[in-house]
Design a protein around this motif. Structure first.
Motif, short mmCIF file in Angstrom:
data_model
loop_
_atom_site.label_atom_id
_atom_site.label_comp_id
_atom_site.label_asym_id
_atom_site.label_seq_id
_atom_site.Cartn_x
_atom_site.Cartn_y
_atom_site.Cartn_z
N UNK A 101 -0.01 10.11 -3.47
CA UNK A 101 0.67 8.78 -2.69
C UNK A 101 1.77 8.34 -3.34
N UNK A 102 2.55 8.73 -2.46
CA UNK A 102 4.17 7.89 -3.17
C UNK A 102 4.24 6.13 -2.77
N UNK A 103 3.27 5.95 -2.42
CA UNK A 103 4.22 4.85 -1.29
C UNK A 103 3.33 4.14 -0.03
N UNK A 108 2.94 7.43 2.69
CA UNK A 108 3.58 7.85 2.62
C UNK A 108 2.74 9.42 1.15
N UNK A 109 2.97 10.22 1.97
CA UNK A 109 2.33 11.51 0.84
C UNK A 109 2.80 12.60 0.68
N UNK A 110 3.66 12.80 -1.58
CA UNK A 110 4.07 13.91 -1.11
C UNK A 110 3.11 15.11 -1.04
N UNK A 111 4.21 15.91 0.13
CA UNK A 111 2.52 17.61 -0.43
C UNK A 111 3.58 18.29 -1.88
N UNK A 166 3.92 10.83 6.11
CA UNK A 166 3.37 9.79 6.40
C UNK A 166 1.58 10.15 7.22
N UNK A 167 0.32 9.22 6.77
CA UNK A 167 -0.23 9.77 6.85
C UNK A 167 -1.13 8.78 7.04
#
Length: 85
Positions: free
Chosen positions: A6-8, A26-29, A42-43
């Motif tokens: 999670x980045x934000x 906002x998730x960075x795979x 976006x999740x």
């Protein structure tokens, strides 16, 4: 399923009605070495993950719509677990 960090959070004043009340992270795979892989997504997050936390994402659109409770929801990704370190 995807592993991500999670980045934000995302906020929107105008969004699809099905997304009202849902926290959008906002998730960075990331890959198995925990290096960034692909573009952030976006999740929908019902678990309350914090920035920097590793999560497991599901990208099944039908399961996302079932979770949200709306057949026409545009949500595709959602957090299904908080990963242990």
């Amino acid at each position: 399923m995807l592993l991500g960090t999670v980045i934000g959070y995302a906020t929107a004043t105008i969004k699809h009605p099905s997304m009202k009340g849902w926290k959008l992270s906002i998730v960075q795979p990331i890959n198995s070495e925990r290096q960034p892989e692909a573009d952030p997504v976006i999740a929908a997050d019902s678990l309350g993950a914090s920035p920097g936390q590793t999560v497991i994402l599901n990208s099944d659109g039908k399961a996302a719509r079932d979770l949200i409770g709306h057949d026409k929801s545009p949500v595709r990704y959602f957090v299904i677990a908080l990963a242990d370190e």
